[in-house]
Write a protein that holds these residues in place. Structure first.
Motif, PDB file in Angstrom:
ATOM      1  N   ARG A  44       0.834  -1.212   0.000  1.00 15.66           N
ATOM      2  CA  ARG A  44       0.000   0.000   0.000  1.00 15.66           C
ATOM      3  C   ARG A  44       0.868   1.262   0.000  1.00 15.66           C
ATOM      4  O   ARG A  44       0.582   2.224  -0.723  1.00 15.66           O
ATOM      5  N   ARG A  45       1.936   1.248   0.787  1.00 16.94           N
ATOM      6  CA  ARG A  45       2.852   2.401   0.806  1.00 16.94           C
ATOM      7  C   ARG A  45       3.487   2.618  -0.564  1.00 16.94           C
ATOM      8  O   ARG A  45       3.557   3.752  -1.054  1.00 16.94           O
ATOM      9  N   ASN A  46       3.943   1.554  -1.188  1.00 21.36           N
ATOM     10  CA  ASN A  46       4.547   1.671  -2.520  1.00 21.36           C
ATOM     11  C   ASN A  46       3.534   2.135  -3.552  1.00 21.36           C
ATOM     12  O   ASN A  46       3.866   2.913  -4.451  1.00 21.36           O
ATOM     13  N   GLY A 108      15.565  -1.987 -10.544  1.00 19.65           N
ATOM     14  CA  GLY A 108      14.802  -1.903  -9.304  1.00 19.65           C
ATOM     15  C   GLY A 108      13.743  -0.822  -9.384  1.00 19.65           C
ATOM     16  O   GLY A 108      14.005   0.271  -9.898  1.00 19.65           O
ATOM     17  N   GLY A 109      12.549  -1.125  -8.879  1.00 22.98           N
ATOM     18  CA  GLY A 109      11.441  -0.186  -8.980  1.00 22.98           C
ATOM     19  C   GLY A 109      11.702   1.124  -8.270  1.00 22.98           C
ATOM     20  O   GLY A 109      11.406   2.206  -8.801  1.00 22.98           O
ATOM     21  N   LEU A 220      12.032  12.549  -3.976  1.00 20.13           N
ATOM     22  CA  LEU A 220      12.335  12.355  -2.555  1.00 20.13           C
ATOM     23  C   LEU A 220      11.407  11.333  -1.915  1.00 20.13           C
ATOM     24  O   LEU A 220      11.845  10.501  -1.098  1.00 20.13           O
ATOM     25  N   ALA A 221      10.132  11.359  -2.280  1.00 22.28           N
ATOM     26  CA  ALA A 221       9.180  10.387  -1.741  1.00 22.28           C
ATOM     27  C   ALA A 221       9.554   8.979  -2.179  1.00 22.28           C
ATOM     28  O   ALA A 221       9.460   8.019  -1.400  1.00 22.28           O
ATOM     29  N   ALA A 222       9.974   8.839  -3.448  1.00 20.84           N
ATOM     30  CA  ALA A 222      10.394   7.529  -3.939  1.00 20.84           C
ATOM     31  C   ALA A 222      11.619   7.036  -3.177  1.00 20.84           C
ATOM     32  O   ALA A 222      11.709   5.857  -2.808  1.00 20.84           O
ATOM     33  N   ALA A 223      12.583   7.932  -2.927  1.00 18.71           N
ATOM     34  CA  ALA A 223      13.788   7.541  -2.196  1.00 18.71           C
ATOM     35  C   ALA A 223      13.473   7.166  -0.756  1.00 18.71           C
ATOM     36  O   ALA A 223      14.094   6.258  -0.185  1.00 18.71           O
ATOM     37  N   ARG A 224      12.483   7.823  -0.165  1.00 19.02           N
ATOM     38  CA  ARG A 224      12.169   7.584   1.247  1.00 19.02           C
ATOM     39  C   ARG A 224      11.266   6.378   1.459  1.00 19.02           C
ATOM     40  O   ARG A 224      11.459   5.609   2.417  1.00 19.02           O
ATOM     41  N   TRP A 225      10.298   6.158   0.578  1.00 10.58           N
ATOM     42  CA  TRP A 225       9.255   5.182   0.900  1.00 10.58           C
ATOM     43  C   TRP A 225       9.114   4.014  -0.069  1.00 10.58           C
ATOM     44  O   TRP A 225       8.350   3.087   0.202  1.00 10.58           O
ATOM     45  N   LEU A 226       9.766   4.029  -1.200  1.00  7.81           N
ATOM     46  CA  LEU A 226       9.643   2.905  -2.127  1.00  7.81           C
ATOM     47  C   LEU A 226      10.667   1.817  -1.822  1.00  7.81           C
ATOM     48  O   LEU A 226      11.665   2.048  -1.136  1.00  7.81           O
TER      49      LEU A 226
END
Length: 466
Positions: A44-46, A108-109, A220-226
């Motif tokens: 869900r986070r991704n 990698g995604g 930044l969101a991708a780096a932090r949460w994906l």
């Protein structure tokens, strides 16, 4: 599409608290216990971050549907030139879709989402600096082409989210991901409307400038949460096998008619409206109040196409949808000839509605085609001998479906180019868009006939359940 294996059986919660916390060494979405305990929150986070990043990418891809509204007499560009400016980002976006799909498994995604988000700065920064009266048309053409990088983000985002969800939830997750991305088209038009209404048509550079912090935030969101799934891999030979299958190219044609129409009309609607009924609008702002409506309803109604396909069958919904699109284009043609603004607007919005429904129904057809063929043929693929015939057949169906979606997504996006080129050529040769509408009617009739002949015509060779 990419598929996933789980080579190491290590709890995902462990890998997410170490130096490699964004690397999910153990990922088993089909395991109900693992999914309930660990998988669902991570997926869900991704998904949420992916929707945001893809939405920003779609918006950047669609920037020139708005920018052309700012290019008044001071820029010296005729309608044909403006349609070329909206065609070139659609072209690059279509070309990038296939390599972007394959890049998720290769890099990698998470890594690719960071990179693809930052790539959006390549068109956005120079657009925010260079666009003003006096800029050369060749410069605008290069900037428009660069905006096409946003078109590839949809493909990589869908391939990535496909890895995170179990089969029973893929349709729901991919539908949300696709819908959130498609909403980038009306969103950028609302941003353009806000700029036109507040700063005026003299400041087109403000539109891409609005997206600069959003692009950085997406990266930044991708780096932090994906997360990356190391077990993801591109099926060897799957694309070559799919490319040799006639259904790949049939569905690509149908996807040109649905998604290609959606993105093409999304890019062209504003300038067509101004050209055909410019006397009704005192300023581009008044036209901009209407241009976002079509892409908005087309995006929101996409899940309806999938739901109708679940109930009545994808081929049947797609067939009648193309009939409705042909009638909608005929209505637009009649309205243009009679100078009926209301009928014209209703007809064009109906084209967005049906292109959105068709997006959903054609997407549903793709896995259904290979499931039906797998069931009929028993085991058309080659798998481990320990697998049952049914398991072999269903794995082959999933493998082929993923590859077909990747190819059809790339080919279908080229419809955005064809729509804008049709408008451009029509204005160049006749001075109006009537020839383009006739072309669209013919194309939708061809798509309806192909759908009927291949997937609906009664006979012993018909695929059941498509």
């Amino acid at each position: 599409m990419s598929t996933v294996t789980s080579p190491v059986d290590v709890p995902a919660t462990t890998t997410t608290t170490t130096a490699r916390r964004h690397r999910l060494a153990d990922w088993r979405p089909e395991d109900p216990a693992f999914w309930a305990r660990t998988g669902a929150p991570i997926a869900r986070r991704n998904l949420l971050v992916s929707i945001f990043a893809e939405h920003v990418g779609f918006s950047v891809w669609s920037l020139w549907s708005v920018m052309v509204l700012f290019l008044g007499p001071a820029y010296g560009i005729d309608p044909a030139g403006k349609f070329l400016l909206t065609a070139v980002p659609a072209a690059l976006g279509a070309v990038l879709r296939l390599p972007y799909t394959l890049a998720v498994a290769r890099f990698g995604g998470r890594n690719w989402t960071i990179f693809s988000a930052l790539m959006l700065l390549v068109p956005a920064v120079p657009m925010a600096v260079l666009i003003e009266p006096g800029v050369s048309y060749s410069t605008l053409l290069v900037l428009a082409c660069l905006a096409g990088v946003g078109g590839g983000n949809f493909a990589s985002s869908m391939a990535n989210i496909n890895l995170f969800y179990p089969d029973r939830l893929k349709g729901w997750a991919l539908g949300l991901n696709a819908g959130g991305g498609n909403l980038g088209v009306p969103a950028v038009q609302l941003v353009g409307l806000a700029v036109l209404a507040t700063a005026g048509a003299a400041y087109p550079r403000l539109v891409p400038a609005v997206y600069l912090p959003l692009i950085v935030l997406a990266a930044l969101a991708a780096a932090r949460w994906l997360d990356n799934i190391p077990g993801a891999h591109n099926e060897p030979g799957a694309l070559r096998e799919a490319a040799r299958d006639r259904h790949t190219w049939i569905m690509s044609l149908l996807y040109i008619g649905t998604f290609g129409s959606f993105i093409g009309f999304g890019f062209a609607f504003g300038q067509v409206l101004l050209i055909q009924f410019g006397d009704r609008f005192a300023t581009p702002v008044e036209a901009a109040y209407l241009t976002f409506l079509g892409p908005l309803v087309g995006s929101l109604i996409r899940p309806v196409g999938g739901a109708l396909a679940d109930r009545f069958g994808g081929a049947r919904v797609t067939f009648w949808n193309f009939v409705a699109m042909a009638l909608g284009a005929a209505g637009v043609l009649a309205a243009a000839r009679d100078r009926s603004f209301v009928l014209y607007l209703v007809g064009f919005v109906s084209l967005f509605v049906f292109s959105g429904i068709g997006n959903g129904s054609t997407y549903k057809m793709i896995p259904a085609i290979f499931r039906a063929r797998a069931t009929a043929a028993g085991s058309p693929g080659t798998m481990a001998p320990a697998a049952s015939a049914d398991e072999v057949a269903q794995r082959w169906a999933r493998r082929m479906s993923g590859s077909l979606i990747g190819i059809a997504g790339a080919v279908g996006a080229s419809g955005g180019v064809l729509v804008n080129i049709a408008f451009r050529q029509s204005f160049l040769t006749t001075g109006n868009a009537e020839a383009a509408y006739v072309t669209f009617i013919g194309a939708y009739v061809v798509c309806a006939v192909v759908t009927w002949v291949v997937y609906l015509r009664p006979g012993r060779h018909r695929l059941r359940g498509v």
